[in-house]
Design an enzyme around this catalytic site. Structure first.
Site, PDB file in Angstrom:
ATOM      1  N   GLY A  43      51.980  46.634  62.061  1.00 13.98           N
ATOM      2  CA  GLY A  43      52.563  45.773  61.037  1.00 13.98           C
ATOM      3  C   GLY A  43      51.600  45.296  59.963  1.00 13.98           C
ATOM      4  O   GLY A  43      51.974  45.123  58.815  1.00 13.98           O
ATOM      5  N   ASP A 101      55.457  34.620  64.237  1.00 15.87           N
ATOM      6  CA  ASP A 101      56.856  34.308  64.533  1.00 15.87           C
ATOM      7  C   ASP A 101      56.899  33.366  65.739  1.00 15.87           C
ATOM      8  O   ASP A 101      56.675  32.172  65.585  1.00 15.87           O
ATOM      9  CB  ASP A 101      57.564  35.650  64.774  1.00 15.87           C
ATOM     10  N   LYS A 129      56.708  32.062  60.144  1.00 10.84           N
ATOM     11  CA  LYS A 129      58.063  31.540  60.381  1.00 10.84           C
ATOM     12  C   LYS A 129      57.937  30.349  61.339  1.00 10.84           C
ATOM     13  O   LYS A 129      58.172  30.486  62.539  1.00 10.84           O
ATOM     14  CB  LYS A 129      58.944  32.618  61.044  1.00 10.84           C
ATOM     15  N   ARG A 163      58.473  50.243  56.652  1.00 13.39           N
ATOM     16  CA  ARG A 163      57.091  49.755  56.538  1.00 13.39           C
ATOM     17  C   ARG A 163      56.500  50.077  55.168  1.00 13.39           C
ATOM     18  O   ARG A 163      55.661  49.348  54.651  1.00 13.39           O
ATOM     19  CB  ARG A 163      56.196  50.389  57.607  1.00 13.39           C
TER      20      ARG A 163
HETATM   21  P1  IMP Z   1      55.450  36.869  67.660  1.00  9.31           P
HETATM   22  O1  IMP Z   1      54.672  37.296  68.857  1.00  9.31           O
HETATM   23  O2  IMP Z   1      56.840  36.456  68.017  1.00  9.31           O
HETATM   24  O3  IMP Z   1      54.748  35.836  66.811  1.00  9.31           O
HETATM   25  O4  IMP Z   1      55.707  38.153  66.821  1.00  9.31           O
HETATM   26  C1  IMP Z   1      54.814  38.680  66.000  1.00  9.31           C
HETATM   27  C2  IMP Z   1      55.183  40.116  65.702  1.00  9.31           C
HETATM   28  O5  IMP Z   1      56.606  40.316  65.703  1.00  9.31           O
HETATM   29  C3  IMP Z   1      54.731  40.453  64.326  1.00  9.31           C
HETATM   30  O6  IMP Z   1      53.423  40.943  64.320  1.00  9.31           O
HETATM   31  C4  IMP Z   1      55.751  41.471  63.881  1.00  9.31           C
HETATM   32  O7  IMP Z   1      55.325  42.773  64.254  1.00  9.31           O
HETATM   33  C5  IMP Z   1      57.007  41.125  64.631  1.00  9.31           C
HETATM   34  N1  IMP Z   1      57.958  40.367  63.784  1.00  9.31           N
HETATM   35  C6  IMP Z   1      58.235  39.048  63.817  1.00  9.31           C
HETATM   36  N2  IMP Z   1      59.129  38.701  62.889  1.00  9.31           N
HETATM   37  C7  IMP Z   1      59.424  39.840  62.223  1.00  9.31           C
HETATM   38  C8  IMP Z   1      60.278  40.131  61.105  1.00  9.31           C
HETATM   39  O8  IMP Z   1      60.959  39.280  60.503  1.00  9.31           O
HETATM   40  N3  IMP Z   1      60.307  41.439  60.709  1.00  9.31           N
HETATM   41  C9  IMP Z   1      59.578  42.423  61.305  1.00  9.31           C
HETATM   42  N4  IMP Z   1      58.759  42.183  62.331  1.00  9.31           N
HETATM   43  C10 IMP Z   1      58.688  40.900  62.798  1.00  9.31           C
HETATM   44 MG    MG Z   2      56.658  44.985  64.324  1.00  9.08          MG
END
Ligand code: IMP
Ligand code: MG
Length: 174
Positions: A43, A101, A129, A163
């Protein structure tokens, strides 16, 4: 492909301008110290490529493969598909990710870097977020804060699609 977005949140010029600002923030925070940047693949690839080229500091580069998402839902666990190859012991580590996120991914990666003996661990994310947070993680450098929306483009994917968009927006899921 941009016509598969129902809304564009950040166009290319806006992204590039903010990335330049972030690079300046990172550069001044490290005050000339060398750093080891760890890019979270896939990402953060596009973001990191633009960001790191604008940081005028001695820099080691490494990449790790983690995944916590399948489709649009966080699975709530971090899989290390491949760990860093560089030694992190006594290095200032900057983790570069696309989006913060739930925080579970960065929580796992930060713990990994600390356990490896990093001198300092900071995080730079393009998007945040905050309303989705589960793990108590804050990034040190944030491009933009957004509402609870699933976004794609500029590295962010939906099942590996979108992407390569130069902008970030909300996919039209039909
Ligand atoms: P977390 O572990 O929930 O903080 O997620 C982080 C990862 O989830 C990021 O590095 C992204 O790869 C993916 N992710 C979270 N939100 C989104 C989104 O809105 N679109 C695409 N990928 C997301
Ligand atoms: Mg991803």
């Amino acid at each position: 492909m941009q016509n598969q977005l129902k809304q564009i949140l950040f166009d290319e010029a806006t992204l590039q301008q903010r990335v330049r600002g972030l690079a300046a923030e990172v550069e001044s925070a490290y005050q000339g110290q060398p750093l080891t940047a760890i890019i979270l693949s896939n990402g953060a690839l596009f973001f990191a490529a633009d960001l790191l080229r604008r940081i005028n500091l001695p820099l080691h580069l490494d990449m790790i493969g983690v995944s916590s998402y399948s489709g649009t839902e966080s699975r709530g666990q971090v899989d290390f598909r491949y760990p860093p190859k560089l030694p992190l012991h006594k290095h200032h580590v900057l983790i570069v990710d696309d989006i913060l996120d739930t925080g579970r991914t960065l929580e796992g990666v930060i713990a990994f870097c600390r356990d490896a003996g990093a001198l300092s661990v900071r995080c730079c994310v393009l998007l945040d977020k905050p309303s989705r947070r589960i793990a108590p993680i804050q990034a040190d450098f944030i491009g933009f804060s957004i509402d609870d929306l699933f976004v794609v483009g500029y590295g962010l994917d939906l099942n590996e699609k979108f992407r390569n968009l130069p902008c970030i927006g909300i996919p039209d899921l039909g």
